[in-house]
Structures are given as C-alpha cells and as structure tokens.
Scaffold this active site. Structure first.
Site, PDB file in Angstrom:
ATOM      1  N   THR A  51     -51.308  39.856  33.654  1.00  0.00           N
ATOM      2  CA  THR A  51     -50.609  41.047  33.161  1.00  0.00           C
ATOM      3  C   THR A  51     -49.288  41.243  33.911  1.00  0.00           C
ATOM      4  O   THR A  51     -48.297  41.664  33.336  1.00  0.00           O
ATOM      5  CB  THR A  51     -51.492  42.304  33.355  1.00  0.00           C
ATOM      6  OG1 THR A  51     -52.791  42.049  32.828  1.00  0.00           O
ATOM      7  CG2 THR A  51     -50.895  43.511  32.654  1.00  0.00           C
ATOM      8  N   GLU A  93     -48.120  54.080  30.908  1.00  0.00           N
ATOM      9  CA  GLU A  93     -49.430  53.463  30.754  1.00  0.00           C
ATOM     10  C   GLU A  93     -50.478  54.377  31.367  1.00  0.00           C
ATOM     11  O   GLU A  93     -50.184  55.139  32.297  1.00  0.00           O
ATOM     12  CB  GLU A  93     -49.479  52.106  31.445  1.00  0.00           C
ATOM     13  CG  GLU A  93     -48.575  51.067  30.827  1.00  0.00           C
ATOM     14  CD  GLU A  93     -48.861  49.688  31.409  1.00  0.00           C
ATOM     15  OE1 GLU A  93     -49.530  48.906  30.715  1.00  0.00           O
ATOM     16  OE2 GLU A  93     -48.434  49.407  32.532  1.00  0.00           O
ATOM     17  N   GLU A  94     -51.706  54.223  30.891  1.00  0.00           N
ATOM     18  CA  GLU A  94     -52.806  55.042  31.413  1.00  0.00           C
ATOM     19  C   GLU A  94     -53.107  54.741  32.872  1.00  0.00           C
ATOM     20  O   GLU A  94     -53.778  55.506  33.546  1.00  0.00           O
ATOM     21  CB  GLU A  94     -54.072  54.850  30.567  1.00  0.00           C
ATOM     22  CG  GLU A  94     -54.500  53.408  30.282  1.00  0.00           C
ATOM     23  CD  GLU A  94     -54.943  52.621  31.480  1.00  0.00           C
ATOM     24  OE1 GLU A  94     -55.621  53.201  32.343  1.00  0.00           O
ATOM     25  OE2 GLU A  94     -54.623  51.431  31.559  1.00  0.00           O
ATOM     26  N   SER A  95     -52.637  53.590  33.358  1.00  0.00           N
ATOM     27  CA  SER A  95     -52.971  53.122  34.705  1.00  0.00           C
ATOM     28  C   SER A  95     -52.013  53.698  35.747  1.00  0.00           C
ATOM     29  O   SER A  95     -51.576  52.986  36.633  1.00  0.00           O
ATOM     30  CB  SER A  95     -52.953  51.599  34.722  1.00  0.00           C
ATOM     31  OG  SER A  95     -51.712  51.116  34.228  1.00  0.00           O
ATOM     32  N   LYS A 134     -42.127  50.250  35.790  1.00  0.00           N
ATOM     33  CA  LYS A 134     -42.585  51.605  36.038  1.00  0.00           C
ATOM     34  C   LYS A 134     -42.125  51.983  37.438  1.00  0.00           C
ATOM     35  O   LYS A 134     -41.791  51.117  38.230  1.00  0.00           O
ATOM     36  CB  LYS A 134     -44.100  51.720  35.863  1.00  0.00           C
ATOM     37  CG  LYS A 134     -44.952  50.726  36.650  1.00  0.00           C
ATOM     38  CD  LYS A 134     -46.391  50.831  36.168  1.00  0.00           C
ATOM     39  CE  LYS A 134     -47.336  49.940  36.951  1.00  0.00           C
ATOM     40  NZ  LYS A 134     -47.339  48.551  36.476  1.00  0.00           N
ATOM     41  N   LYS A 165     -44.189  37.606  41.177  1.00  0.00           N
ATOM     42  CA  LYS A 165     -43.771  37.736  39.784  1.00  0.00           C
ATOM     43  C   LYS A 165     -42.257  37.612  39.694  1.00  0.00           C
ATOM     44  O   LYS A 165     -41.540  37.844  40.678  1.00  0.00           O
ATOM     45  CB  LYS A 165     -44.249  39.044  39.164  1.00  0.00           C
ATOM     46  CG  LYS A 165     -43.724  40.284  39.819  1.00  0.00           C
ATOM     47  CD  LYS A 165     -44.209  41.522  39.067  1.00  0.00           C
ATOM     48  CE  LYS A 165     -43.751  42.774  39.775  1.00  0.00           C
ATOM     49  NZ  LYS A 165     -43.826  43.958  38.945  1.00  0.00           N
ATOM     50  N   ASP A 168     -44.748  51.171  42.178  1.00  0.00           N
ATOM     51  CA  ASP A 168     -44.381  51.404  40.778  1.00  0.00           C
ATOM     52  C   ASP A 168     -45.350  52.355  40.080  1.00  0.00           C
ATOM     53  O   ASP A 168     -45.052  52.858  39.000  1.00  0.00           O
ATOM     54  CB  ASP A 168     -44.202  50.088  39.992  1.00  0.00           C
ATOM     55  CG  ASP A 168     -45.432  49.206  40.017  1.00  0.00           C
ATOM     56  OD1 ASP A 168     -46.410  49.534  40.707  1.00  0.00           O
ATOM     57  OD2 ASP A 168     -45.397  48.152  39.340  1.00  0.00           O
ATOM     58  N   ARG A 169     -46.507  52.617  40.700  1.00  0.00           N
ATOM     59  CA  ARG A 169     -47.443  53.575  40.088  1.00  0.00           C
ATOM     60  C   ARG A 169     -47.321  54.940  40.754  1.00  0.00           C
ATOM     61  O   ARG A 169     -46.875  55.035  41.900  1.00  0.00           O
ATOM     62  CB  ARG A 169     -48.876  53.100  40.267  1.00  0.00           C
ATOM     63  CG  ARG A 169     -49.176  51.811  39.557  1.00  0.00           C
ATOM     64  CD  ARG A 169     -50.663  51.546  39.602  1.00  0.00           C
ATOM     65  NE  ARG A 169     -50.942  50.273  38.954  1.00  0.00           N
ATOM     66  CZ  ARG A 169     -52.127  49.925  38.507  1.00  0.00           C
ATOM     67  NH1 ARG A 169     -53.165  50.738  38.651  1.00  0.00           N
ATOM     68  NH2 ARG A 169     -52.312  48.762  37.916  1.00  0.00           N
ATOM     69  N   ASP A 171     -46.858  48.424  45.513  1.00  0.00           N
ATOM     70  CA  ASP A 171     -45.448  48.079  45.302  1.00  0.00           C
ATOM     71  C   ASP A 171     -44.646  49.267  44.765  1.00  0.00           C
ATOM     72  O   ASP A 171     -43.507  49.101  44.308  1.00  0.00           O
ATOM     73  CB  ASP A 171     -45.303  46.861  44.397  1.00  0.00           C
ATOM     74  CG  ASP A 171     -45.956  47.050  43.035  1.00  0.00           C
ATOM     75  OD1 ASP A 171     -46.851  47.916  42.906  1.00  0.00           O
ATOM     76  OD2 ASP A 171     -45.573  46.337  42.093  1.00  0.00           O
ATOM     77  N   ASP A 202     -48.667  53.209  44.580  1.00  0.00           N
ATOM     78  CA  ASP A 202     -49.487  52.020  44.839  1.00  0.00           C
ATOM     79  C   ASP A 202     -48.755  51.037  45.760  1.00  0.00           C
ATOM     80  O   ASP A 202     -47.705  51.352  46.320  1.00  0.00           O
ATOM     81  CB  ASP A 202     -49.896  51.339  43.518  1.00  0.00           C
ATOM     82  CG  ASP A 202     -48.755  50.604  42.848  1.00  0.00           C
ATOM     83  OD1 ASP A 202     -47.599  51.003  43.060  1.00  0.00           O
ATOM     84  OD2 ASP A 202     -49.013  49.626  42.114  1.00  0.00           O
ATOM     85  N   THR A 238     -50.885  46.060  26.919  1.00  0.00           N
ATOM     86  CA  THR A 238     -50.872  46.450  28.334  1.00  0.00           C
ATOM     87  C   THR A 238     -49.905  45.584  29.145  1.00  0.00           C
ATOM     88  O   THR A 238     -49.859  44.374  28.972  1.00  0.00           O
ATOM     89  CB  THR A 238     -52.295  46.306  28.889  1.00  0.00           C
ATOM     90  OG1 THR A 238     -53.125  47.265  28.231  1.00  0.00           O
ATOM     91  CG2 THR A 238     -52.341  46.558  30.388  1.00  0.00           C
ATOM     92  N   SER A 285     -49.434  44.259  43.968  1.00  0.00           N
ATOM     93  CA  SER A 285     -49.432  45.633  43.471  1.00  0.00           C
ATOM     94  C   SER A 285     -50.617  46.462  43.962  1.00  0.00           C
ATOM     95  O   SER A 285     -50.744  46.675  45.159  1.00  0.00           O
ATOM     96  CB  SER A 285     -49.371  45.599  41.954  1.00  0.00           C
ATOM     97  OG  SER A 285     -49.171  46.877  41.469  1.00  0.00           O
ATOM     98  N   HIS A 286     -51.461  46.901  43.031  1.00  0.00           N
ATOM     99  CA  HIS A 286     -52.553  47.800  43.396  1.00  0.00           C
ATOM    100  C   HIS A 286     -53.747  47.064  44.005  1.00  0.00           C
ATOM    101  O   HIS A 286     -54.720  47.711  44.381  1.00  0.00           O
ATOM    102  CB  HIS A 286     -53.005  48.576  42.161  1.00  0.00           C
ATOM    103  CG  HIS A 286     -53.576  47.680  41.100  1.00  0.00           C
ATOM    104  ND1 HIS A 286     -52.785  46.942  40.262  1.00  0.00           N
ATOM    105  CD2 HIS A 286     -54.856  47.388  40.764  1.00  0.00           C
ATOM    106  CE1 HIS A 286     -53.556  46.242  39.439  1.00  0.00           C
ATOM    107  NE2 HIS A 286     -54.814  46.489  39.725  1.00  0.00           N
ATOM    108  N   ARG A 298     -62.516  46.607  31.188  1.00  0.00           N
ATOM    109  CA  ARG A 298     -62.041  47.980  31.140  1.00  0.00           C
ATOM    110  C   ARG A 298     -62.468  48.592  29.805  1.00  0.00           C
ATOM    111  O   ARG A 298     -62.219  48.023  28.739  1.00  0.00           O
ATOM    112  CB  ARG A 298     -60.513  48.033  31.259  1.00  0.00           C
ATOM    113  CG  ARG A 298     -59.963  47.389  32.525  1.00  0.00           C
ATOM    114  CD  ARG A 298     -58.619  47.991  32.895  1.00  0.00           C
ATOM    115  NE  ARG A 298     -57.868  47.195  33.851  1.00  0.00           N
ATOM    116  CZ  ARG A 298     -58.094  47.157  35.165  1.00  0.00           C
ATOM    117  NH1 ARG A 298     -59.080  47.856  35.678  1.00  0.00           N
ATOM    118  NH2 ARG A 298     -57.345  46.407  35.959  1.00  0.00           N
ATOM    119  N   ARG A 300     -51.495  36.367  40.440  1.00  0.00           N
ATOM    120  CA  ARG A 300     -52.222  37.024  41.538  1.00  0.00           C
ATOM    121  C   ARG A 300     -53.408  36.179  41.930  1.00  0.00           C
ATOM    122  O   ARG A 300     -54.100  35.641  41.071  1.00  0.00           O
ATOM    123  CB  ARG A 300     -52.718  38.408  41.110  1.00  0.00           C
ATOM    124  CG  ARG A 300     -51.588  39.362  41.081  1.00  0.00           C
ATOM    125  CD  ARG A 300     -52.018  40.793  40.912  1.00  0.00           C
ATOM    126  NE  ARG A 300     -50.843  41.506  40.447  1.00  0.00           N
ATOM    127  CZ  ARG A 300     -50.819  42.758  40.075  1.00  0.00           C
ATOM    128  NH1 ARG A 300     -51.915  43.467  40.128  1.00  0.00           N
ATOM    129  NH2 ARG A 300     -49.701  43.320  39.671  1.00  0.00           N
TER     130      ARG A 300
END
Ligand code: VG1
Ligand code: CO
Length: 550
Positions: free
Chosen positions: A18, A370-372, A383, A133, A288-289, A286, A284, A351, A120-121, A503, A22
């Site tokens: 995604t 996004e929902e995340s 984001k 990435k 971005d969240r 990095d 998070d 996603t 990331s997370h 999920r 990773r």
C-alpha cells in the site's frame, strides 16, 4: 573514491505494498536487501519509464522517520545515488524528514523525486519493521505503474553500483560532495513550516495560545516531534511541553506509533482527565497520520474529513472553496453528504494515498482522507498529520467551539455515519487468501440476499478506474452495500509484515439526532454478525475477537 560494481542475486518478495516496501528490520539488514531494491528503483528512474524523464543529473530528496537503520540506510543510498549519476541529494539533517515534509521539499525545490525511509505506523527497532518508498516529482507516492516496474526489475537484477566513498557527515547543514554528486544537508522543518504558514492564519493561532488555549500533541517518540515543537511551541507560542514524546527515537521508545485510541493510551488517559487540555492530537511514525481528540471525545477519521470539508472556507488557503474531495473506499461516506450539499465532486478511490495523486494534480480535488487517521490536501501529495492538527485548531479558533460540539453539530446537520474498523492481525497467509477467495466466489449469491431488516443492494470486489489517466486497479476490497446505506467491507492489509491482516470495515448511517449517541460497537454489532456469517472469520482464524477494533 571509485564506483564499484557489485554482482548480486535477484531477490523475490520485494513488491511494494500500500505504501512502499515494508519488511522486518532484520530482513532489510540482510546483505544486499536494501541495495537490490534501491538499485532496481534507480535503474527504473534512469531508463525513462516515468514520463520519459531521466533521473541522471537531477535532484533527489532523502530522509526518514528516524527509526532504527535509518542512518545506515541513508549512507548506503547516498553511495548508490552517487554511483548512479544522481546530480544532487537534498538530505534532511540527521537523515530526518517526515513523509509530508519530503512531499513539501520535492515540490518547493522542484526535485525529480524523493526517497522516504519509513515503515510509518509499524513498530520500529531491531525487532520491528523498516520500509522504503519513492515519491515522484509531484511529491506523491509512486504510482502502481512505477512500483510494478521496480518490482519487475528486482526480479532480474544482476548488479548494484555503489561508491566506496566513506560515510558522509549528515548531522550538520551544508553542502558536500560525493563523486560527482552534491549533497546538501537541509533543515528538515523549514520548507514544511513555510508551507503551513502560507495555508493557515498563524496570527489567529498565536492569539489562541496567548489567551490560554491548551493543547497536547503526542508525537509518540517519532518524527513529528521536531515539526510540532518548531511550529506549535516556537512559532505559535504554545507552552513548552505542549508536544510530548517529541524526540524521535530509533525504537519509538517502545511505543507503537499508530495514533488510535488503542495505541495512544497516554493521550487517551490525559484527555479523559478532569484537567484535560482543550484539544489533544497524535501523529504516527512518519507524521502523516493524525488523531484528534476533544475532552474524552475521539474524532473518527472519517468524520474528521467530513467536518474539515464542511468548514474549509474558514481557512485562508481554502477560502475560495474546495474543487472536490476524495476518500478511500473503506472510509465512511460522511464526506459524501457534505460534498453533495456543497455541490462538489466526491471521488472514491482504493486504499493508499497514491490513488489521490492524479486527482490532486489534475485540480479535481482539494481535500482527501482515509479512515486510517489520514487527512490531507492539495498543499502536498501525502496525508499530513500536523496540517490536520493546525486545521482543527484553526476551526476551534475561528468558531470558538469545542471539538466535540463541532462534531455533534455536524451529525445533527448531516446525520452520523457510525463507523468501525476491526483488524485481525497475524493470520496465516493461506487462511487469509482462502477467506477472501471464498468471499469473492460467493459474491453473486449475496446479491439481493436479506439479512434481518437489510437487503444487499450491491456485492462486489471494488475496482477503480482512474478518471485522469485511465489506469485500472482491481481487487481493492469486497463490498456489501445494503439498502439502508450500511456497508460491510473486507480487505487484506498491504502494509503488514507478519502473515496477513484482515481488515473488516463496518458502517451504518443514522439520521435521527436522538439516536446519534450510541456506543459505536453496539450499534454496529448486527453488521459484525452478518460479516461473521458471510466470511466465517472466527472459524477460519480461530480468533474470537479482532486484535484491534477502533
Ligand atoms: C494502511 C491504511 C491505509 C494507509 C496505509 C499507509 O494500509 O489502511 O489507509 O494509506 O496504511 O499509511 P493497509 O494496506 O495496511 O490497510 V501509513 O501512515 O502506514 O504510510
Ligand atoms: Co504514516
């Protein structure tokens, strides 16, 4: 200094998911693992596959979230970039750049692209995860066309080029050279902070803190700390200590930097206390969240996007209104209602932020989410956690209202989309794949089937046709959409490194204000039962409950 050619063996399993490649940190530290992937990327960028442009002689941005192996990976990438003809690298000081900052720097310096070192997370450290990435010249995550080309290259790779130059000093700002390549170590925060200043009314924010507005930002010992401290404390005058866990640590101090109510326990406790600040927020790994909280009140990410959309005109950057909005398919349809009231387009994408890039570039959307716990806008192509925090602060400053009252008012006006995501982590791959395959096979029989009061209106496997470049993406998640607008969605995560994560996304709409204050899991329990009936998650995985439900 000479350029070495090292013969290597092609590796399997380096397909980006995604959001980049990773893996366990231990996997990344195997000889040639990182090198192979980076060489494949540089080869693809050097052969003109992307827009007929060539990386040779151009500028790359480089930085990461500071997790374990970040510094070593930076040194490897610098030596490989120098050996592969890169003209210049803009490196965040200490190897540090948040994901939104990489995007901002690529855009402000008109770089060819950038490399982000982050998982990331995902947890970090020697026993955690690492990731890499690539972001293109628009500042956004590489498209699937590019990541597939890189993946194809990893499978045929035979050699890696690398300079034998000594490690570079990366902790001081300034210009150095490696082979023919210039390396400029830059302030990781400056370009990003300038961008934020251009979007928001900093005087308004300053006056809020001057009047005693209280905020707690939990940077979760990750990369958001330096950005939040510089902007909120130093520039906007929030008291020192407003940002906690603010120093990026290689293992995030043992925290799981995924900002949700389950992981950000310290912040949750603080926001439930009697002396809770006016606003709480977390980011998070990095940065971005974002998670936004009021007093004992968590804003669901889907609602966040809808509220920001509804009030965007209060922000200087969006004063003229929004051209359109986009959300990922599993994200709740709360924003759709606002878009329709505003008379603007609302796009539904697969996603992952990469799918928003074309819409943003083409000027079709201004906000995305996004929902995340991800929200962002056309200011970058990622984001952006701190941007979302500044947006929510600005809304409170401009309206004088609390977070909870802004959200509750939103529900009264537009209705509430009850929403929850259930994650089943660490499922054996074959079990997860079989579950999805069986669901897929069952789709025709689910069509028009009744479950209690509800009937299935649409049962499909979501596919997306990019309206800008016409590329199509298949198998993006199984959807059951009911006649009352409720939805059940199943998909497999593309960011995990331990087996598979299933999920399950549940959503139902409630227009009646009297019914808008129910416990979320309770009000979605009947949908969870249908999901179980249809997919048999319990039996197949042996898990009685999800590992995380937010
Ligand atoms: C998850 C989220 C997705 C997000 C992605 C990257 O992907 O669901 O919405 O874009 O992580 O976020 P998946 O495939 O595991 O569901 V980040 O902040 O980890 O780069
Ligand atoms: Co992230």
């Amino acid at each position: 200094m000479t350029i070495q050619t090292i013969f290597t063996q092609a590796l399997t399993g380096q397909r980006p998911g995604t959001s980049g490649l990773r893996q366990k940190t231990t996997a990344f530290m195997q000889p040639m693992y990182l090198e192979n992937f980076v060489q494949a990327l540089l080869d693809v960028l050097n052969n003109g596959v992307v827009d007929g442009r060539y990386l040779r002689g151009q500028t790359l941005v480089l930085g990461g979230d500071g997790r374990f192996y970040n510094r070593a990976a930076v040194q490897t990438i610098l030596k490989m970039a120098a050996a592969n003809g890169v003209g210049r690298v803009l490196l965040g000081q200490g190897g540090i750049l948040s994901t939104p900052a990489v995007s901002a720097v690529i855009r402000s310096r008109q770089a060819f692209g950038g490399i982000v070192l982050s998982a990331s997370h995902n947890p970090g450290g020697p026993q955690g995860d690492f990731g890499i990435k690539y972001n293109a010249s628009n500042g956004g995550p590489a498209t699937e066309t590019l990541t597939e080309a890189v993946y194809a290259k990893t499978q045929t790779l035979v050699q890696v080029r690398c300079s034998d130059a000594p490690d570079m000093a990366i902790d001081q700002q300034g210009v150095q050279w490696m082979e023919q390549m210039q390396v400029e170590v830059i302030d990781p925060v400056a370009d990003y902070a300038a961008l934020m200043r251009s979007l928001f009314d900093f005087d308004l924010l300053r006056s809020m803190f001057a009047r005693g507005f209280t905020l707690r930002v939990d940077a979760m010992n990750a990369v958001g700390g330096p950005y939040a401290k510089a902007i909120l404390e130093t520039e906007l005058g929030a008291p020192v200590g407003t940002v906690v866990n603010a120093i990026p640590m290689e293992d995030f101090g043992g925290l799981h930097p995924d900002p949700n109510p389950v992981n950000a326990t310290e912040l949750m406790t603080c926001m439930a206390g009697v002396n809770a600040p006016d606003c709480g927020a977390a980011m998070d790994g990095d940065a971005d969240r974002n998670m936004i909280l009021g007093h004992n009140f968590v804003v669901s990410p889907s609602d966040s996007l809808a509220v920001l959309t509804a009030h965007a005109r209060l922000i200087p950057a969006y004063r003229e209104g929004l051209v359109g909005v986009a959300r990922s398919m599993p994200t709740s349809a709360a924003v759709d209602r606002v878009a329709s009231a505003l008379g603007i387009d609302c796009f539904e994408t697969p996603t992952g932020w990469k799918f928003f890039g074309n819409l943003l570039d083409a000027g079709r959307v201004t906000l995305c989410g996004e929902e995340s716990y991800g929200t962002g806008s056309s200011h970058v192509r990622e984001k952006d956690g701190l941007w979302a925090i500044l947006f929510w602060l600005s809304l409170q400053g401009a309206t004088g209202r609390s977070i909870e009252s802004l959200v509750r008012e939103h529900w009264r006006v537009y209705g509430r989309n009850y929403y929850s995501r259930h994650d089943y982590e660490g499922i054996p791959l074959d079990v997860a794949n079989a579950l999805m395959a069986d669901l897929r096979a069952k789709l025709p029989t689910l069509q028009a089937q009744r479950f209690g009061e509800r009937m299935v209106m649409l049962a499909d496997d979501f596919s997306y046709l990019d309206p800008v470049d016409g590329t199509s993406s298949q198998h993006q998640g199984i959807r059951l959409i009911f006649d009352d607008g409720a939805r059940i969605i199943f998909r497999l995560s593309g960011t995990g490194t331990d087996g598979a994560t299933l999920r399950l996304y549940l959503e139902r709409y409630e227009a009646d204000p009297v019914q808008q204050d129910m416990p979320v899991q309770k009000t979605l329990a009947d949908l969870a039962t249908v999901a179980e009936q249809v997919a048999g998650i319990r039996v197949r995985t042996g898990m009685a409950t999800p590992s995380v439900a937010t």
